[in-house]
Design an enzyme around this catalytic site. Structure first.
Site, PDB file in Angstrom:
ATOM      1  N   ALA A  56       0.848  -1.178   0.000  1.00 42.71           N
ATOM      2  CA  ALA A  56       0.000   0.000   0.000  1.00 42.71           C
ATOM      3  C   ALA A  56       0.888   1.234   0.000  1.00 42.71           C
ATOM      4  CB  ALA A  56      -0.896   0.021   1.238  1.00 42.71           C
ATOM      5  N   ASN A  63       0.033   7.981   0.364  1.00 45.91           N
ATOM      6  CA  ASN A  63      -0.203   9.306  -0.233  1.00 45.91           C
ATOM      7  C   ASN A  63      -1.092  10.158   0.666  1.00 45.91           C
ATOM      8  OD1 ASN A  63       0.861   8.080  -2.723  1.00 45.91           O
ATOM      9  ND2 ASN A  63      -1.117   7.030  -2.697  1.00 45.91           N
ATOM     10  N   GLU A 104      -0.186   2.524   7.090  1.00 45.47           N
ATOM     11  CA  GLU A 104      -0.316   3.653   6.158  1.00 45.47           C
ATOM     12  C   GLU A 104      -0.928   4.865   6.856  1.00 45.47           C
ATOM     13  OE1 GLU A 104       1.363   3.127   3.605  1.00 45.47           O
ATOM     14  OE2 GLU A 104       1.380   0.940   3.757  1.00 45.47           O
ATOM     15  N   HIS A 120       1.621   6.691   8.894  1.00 44.67           N
ATOM     16  CA  HIS A 120       2.559   7.483   8.090  1.00 44.67           C
ATOM     17  C   HIS A 120       2.135   8.950   7.991  1.00 44.67           C
ATOM     18  CE1 HIS A 120       5.781   5.091   6.534  1.00 44.67           C
ATOM     19  NE2 HIS A 120       5.041   4.254   5.833  1.00 44.67           N
TER      20      HIS A 120
HETATM   21  N1  B3K Z   1       5.960   3.712   1.486  1.00 42.65           N
HETATM   22  C1  B3K Z   1       5.409   2.639   0.709  1.00 42.65           C
HETATM   23  C2  B3K Z   1       6.417   1.826  -0.009  1.00 42.65           C
HETATM   24  C3  B3K Z   1       6.869   2.382  -1.304  1.00 42.65           C
HETATM   25  C4  B3K Z   1       7.718   1.382  -2.035  1.00 42.65           C
HETATM   26  C5  B3K Z   1       8.314   1.947  -3.252  1.00 42.65           C
HETATM   27  N2  B3K Z   1       9.045   0.953  -4.007  1.00 42.65           N
HETATM   28  C6  B3K Z   1       4.552   1.753   1.535  1.00 42.65           C
HETATM   29  C7  B3K Z   1       4.839   1.732   2.982  1.00 42.65           C
HETATM   30  O1  B3K Z   1       5.896   1.397   3.450  1.00 42.65           O
HETATM   31  O2  B3K Z   1       3.974   2.095   3.709  1.00 42.65           O
HETATM   32 ZN    ZN Z   2       5.685   2.382   5.270  1.00 41.01          ZN
END
Ligand code: B3K
Ligand code: ZN
Length: 878
Positions: free
Chosen positions: A268, A271, A304, A307
């Site tokens: 996932a 964004n 997510e 984040h």
């Molecule tokens: N930040 C994204 C991972 C992106 C990977 C790019 N190759 C998902 C996560 O760690 O939450």
């Molecule tokens: Zn992550």
């Protein structure tokens, strides 16, 4: 081969950006054959950058230029230079507006990075460097801009048009298209940009934040999945509440959206305000998803969501700092899941994963610190090291500071760095400043690769009534790091008396015993700790709760391990003692197949199994044998066949000795009532299914019938899959009927079909590889869909150890063929698949040369991606 050797990026070359982009206005025109992206960038020279030049370099790949203007004037051909990786504008003023329009082809984008099509929808994936495939940009995380995004598309095909932030405008156009505009009030790096367009349905809910703001929550899916979103929504609300309670962090926009897509490279993506998910981590109904799926959904939704503060509000200065957001956010999601389910079991699962896969990475040619110093392709560094070991490093700081001080340190981190792009050093500085603890040596955890080893001995002195632990730490060399320095390692421990009670622990020189379980801080290569007033020779319980991501060596006798397994007050160590003992038995039998079981072992397992008060999920962990790959890691040279035979034999022997107990436990834990994914019910189901898997070790018609009955009863996908996977290990018409029936029943559900592919890929049947090759031609298989590739190719190569490593090298050739085929489609997925074979040097000479040959074939292949080049070349060097 590649035209030229791809270049390496070094952390030491980091320079602040010369230019900044304050505001971005994007306009997307989405059509059936192509998309046009119009961009207006308000830019300025970075006041903080010394010696910023007059020329501006923007990243951009696979973009077809339609026009480009600077402050409204069309740029003449000699005013800029275009190349494969971007555009250089030779002369720009202090402040300016750069406007451009490009044509891109999302329909042809099979790499699933940038803007692409999945089924009938469009979506984006920009982390790490995908935004440059959408438009020209300063595609680096320390350039944070405010985005406004307008999307124009056909109203019927794409009724839903989404981007980050809040919806500020929508309008119907006369030509059957419509137009919506989203504005994100928070400055963010381009990797957090997202766009979705499609014919989607959504479920909606509401969350009121602690300060009383209402947030609209929406989960968007294709119409057939609308009844599989409830668990994801529940998980989202729980995550939001948890972050408020545990970290004092509220959500900051009016709307939070999740979109499920079928074609996605990883789990996932966080964004801002518009998380895009692999549908595997959203969709669940009791009849389509297993308990494990329900738990993963909760964990990934949490991850997510978390984040938003650890990643989005505070982001990374550069990609070497990836663990700043990933290690920290994994630690947060682990604690969230621990709080929602069974804390002890969650810890065991996390450690099992770390030991089985991260330790292997640390011991292989791709070993790197959680903050790497260099990379060829950053996508290759979204690793278990950066994520899982990174989480352990945050966990150690949490434990060193204590929960309360850690919370203060996190408050300081948010207060100091909100809205910034920072480094792991900045994070540790907050931990140190808030606590007054000197973390200078601790910081080596960020820069040193490899798994440290603790060699510990214990000596009891009956006359002095003292017990001395001598602890030696070391760390094997890793590629590019021959010399290792001692780390600051927290070693949680206790001393047990004969009854299994913890003894008061008083170190020499201390006036009072401190507590009954304590954390020793290791700093030097060798440390000695003498405990006094110890009335009898104790059994040490070491590295309680897995207080540091290290390998522990202590020469326990079998009976001491059985004692710890039954009596240790630390649940994690009870499990660990059982695992160590089973590992010892299996490995002994690799060398000596007839080696007897330790006295009392079967009884110890029986009493654990039939002890009605014990936590069932924990018991399942105790009785789950170490994986073949992990057992292989414990040998100087992996004996593929020896391990498989010994492990299977051991499991069968236990199954035979405990048949009636296993049957009784199976019966006692039958499903009652409606499916619930709560910890108690999950524990009951997994214990019952564990019993079934032991029982199915033997060729026993009664048991086989139980398995078929369980499949037919079809109570829930957990029980169905448990039965199907056991039946898939066998040949014969009954198994085949079940597999055919399953496919028929679920042919319209791609996620359930993934499970069907996987059980066949990991089957113990001797013709497993043939079966996998056949399934590659199945109409439901698709090489362009990463979930399918992982379910079939990935599962076979990583989990079907005995067949993948078949002595004739067919498994290796199969993997290399698939990797080359995939590389032309999706380099990220190809590179990830190839990693499975990266530790080829650990096998016997014949297998080594077979694997090496495949690596050479790959590296000599024309036009391979830099993703694949990095894995292949490092695997050959390492
Ligand atoms: N930040 C994204 C991972 C992106 C990977 C790019 N190759 C998902 C996560 O760690 O939450
Ligand atoms: Zn992550």
């Amino acid at each position: 081969m590649l035209q030229e050797t791809p270049k390496t990026t070094y952390l030491s070359d980091y320079r602040p950006p010369e230019y900044l982009i304050d505001q971005v206005d994007l306009r997307f025109y989405l059509d059936e054959a192509e998309a046009r992206v119009h961009s207006v960038l308000s830019m300025q020279r970075n006041p903080a950058a010394e010696n910023a030049g007059q020329s501006l370099r923007l990243q951009g790949e696979q973009l077809e230029l339609l026009f480009i203007t600077l402050n409204g004037d069309e740029l003449k051909a000699d005013a800029y230079t275009l190349d494969e990786e971007g555009v250089t504008i030779h002369q720009v003023p202090e402040r300016f507006t750069l406007e451009s329009s490009v044509r891109i082809k999302p329909q042809e984008n099979t790499a699933l990075e940038g803007l692409y099509q999945s089924g009938s929808m469009f979506c984006t994936q920009c982390e790490a460097e995908g935004f440059r495939k959408i438009t020209w940009f300063l595609d680096r995380p320390d350039v944070m801009s405010r985005f406004t995004t307008t999307i124009v598309a056909d109203r019927e095909r794409y009724p839903i048009l989404l981007s980050n932030g809040n919806l500020i405008d929508q309008e119907l156009l006369e030509d059957g298209r419509h137009k919506v505009t989203w504005e994100d009030p928070f400055a963010k790096p381009a990797y957090l940009f997202a766009l979705v367009a499609g014919d989607l349905r959504f479920i909606e809910d509401r969350f009121t934040t602690a300060s009383g703001r209402d947030v609209d929550l929406r989960i968007y899916v294709e119409s057939e999945n609308i009844d599989k979103c409830d668990h994801a929504m529940e998980s989202l609300k729980n995550s939001m509440a948890w972050d408020e309670q545990q970290y004092g962090r509220e959500y900051d926009l009016d709307i939070f959206m999740i979109v499920a897509v079928n074609d996605f490279n990883m789990g996932a993506m966080e964004n801002k305000g518009l998380n895009i998910f692999n549908s595997k981590y959203v969709l669940a109904r009791p009849d389509t998803a297993t308990d494990r799926d329900f738990q993963s959904i909760e964990g990934v939704i949490g991850h997510e969501y978390f984040h938003n503060w650890t990643g989005n509000r505070i982001t990374c200065r550069d990609w070497f700092q990836l663990s700043l957001k990933e290690g920290l956010t994994v630690f947060r999601d682990q604690e969230f899941s621990a709080g929602m389910g069974s804390r002890g079991v969650k810890r065991i699962e996390d450690v099992r994963l770390l030991r089985a896969h991260q330790f292997a990475e640390d011991a292989g040619p791709m070993a790197h610190p959680i903050r790497p110093d260099s990379y060829i392709e950053i996508n290759n560094f979204y690793t278990l090291t950066v994520y899982e070991k990174g989480a352990e490093v945050v966990r150690m700081q949490h434990n060193l500071l204590g929960a309360e001080t850690y919370r203060k340190a996190m408050d300081l981190y948010f207060q100091r760095h909100d809205g910034q792009a920072v480094t792991t050093d900045d994070f540790v500085r907050c931990m140190a400043d808030a606590s007054g603890i000197d973390l200078a040596q601790f910081k080596r955890w960020y820069t040193q690769a490899g798994t440290p080893e603790l060699q510990i001995t214990g000596e009891y002195d009956a006359t002095a009534r003292s017990f001395t632990l001598t602890v030696q730490q070391s760390c094997p060399p890793t590629p590019g790091q021959d010399e290792k320095s001692p780390l600051h390692i927290p070693l949680a421990m206790g001393l047990l008396d004969q009854r299994g009670d913890d003894l008061p622990l008083r170190l020499e020189g201390e006036a009072e015993p401190v507590s009954e379980s304590r954390i020793l801080s290791l700093h030097r290569e060798t440390e000695r700790f003498t405990f006094i007033d110890i009335p009898e020779a104790p059994v040490p319980s070491l590295l309680r709760g897995f207080s540091a991501p290290v390998k522990l060596r202590y020469d326990y006798s079998d009976s001491e391990l059985m004692f710890l397994m039954a009596r240790d007050n630390d649940g994690f160590n009870r499990w660990d003692a059982a695992q160590t003992l089973m590992q010892r038995i299996i490995l002994k039998r690799v060398a000596n197949p007839g080696a007897p079981l330790p006295d009392g072992f079967v009884d110890a397992v029986r009493s654990a199994l039939t002890d009605s008060v014990s936590d069932k999920a924990l018991l399942v962990e105790v009785l789950t044998l170490p994986a073949e790959s992990y057992l292989g890691d414990q040998m100087a040279q992996v004996d593929v066949v020896g391990i498989h035979t010994a492990r299977e034999g051991f499991k069968s022997q236990l199954a035979a000795a405990l048949r009636s107990d296993l049957m009784a436990v199976y019966e006692a834990n039958r499903e009652q009532g409606a499916y619930q994914p709560d910890p108690l019910s999950i524990g009951r189901r997994s214990l019952r299914n564990l019993c079934l898997s032991y029982l199915m070790q033997q060729d026993d018609a009664e048991v086989c019938q139980l398995c078929i009955d369980q499949y037919n009863a079809g109570h829930n996908m957990t029980d169905v899959m448990a039965a199907v996977s056991l039946l898939a290990d066998r040949s014969g018409t009954e198994s085949e009927q079940v597999l055919i029936g399953f496919q028929q029943r679920w042919k319209d559900d791609p996620l359930v079909l993934d499970k069907w592919f996987t059980v066949q890929a990991i089957s113990k049947r001797p013709d497993a590889l043939e079966q996998v090759k056949r399934l590659m031609k199945h109409p439901d298989f698709s090489i362009t869909n990463p979930n399918k590739v992982r379910a079939l190719v990935g599962a076979f190569c990583s989990a079907n150890v005995i067949h993948f490593h078949a002595a004739d090298g067919e498994g290796y050739a199969f993997l290399a063929d698939r990797v080359l085929e995939l590389d032309a489609i999706n380099p990220q997925v190809a590179a990830r698949m190839l990693r499975i074979m990266s530790r080829w040097r650990r096998y016997d000479p014949s297998r080594q040369s077979l694997m090496k040959h495949q690596f050479q074939r790959i590296i000599e292949h024309d036009g391979i991606s830099k993703d694949l080049f990095e894995i292949a070349s490092k695997s050959l060097e390492g």
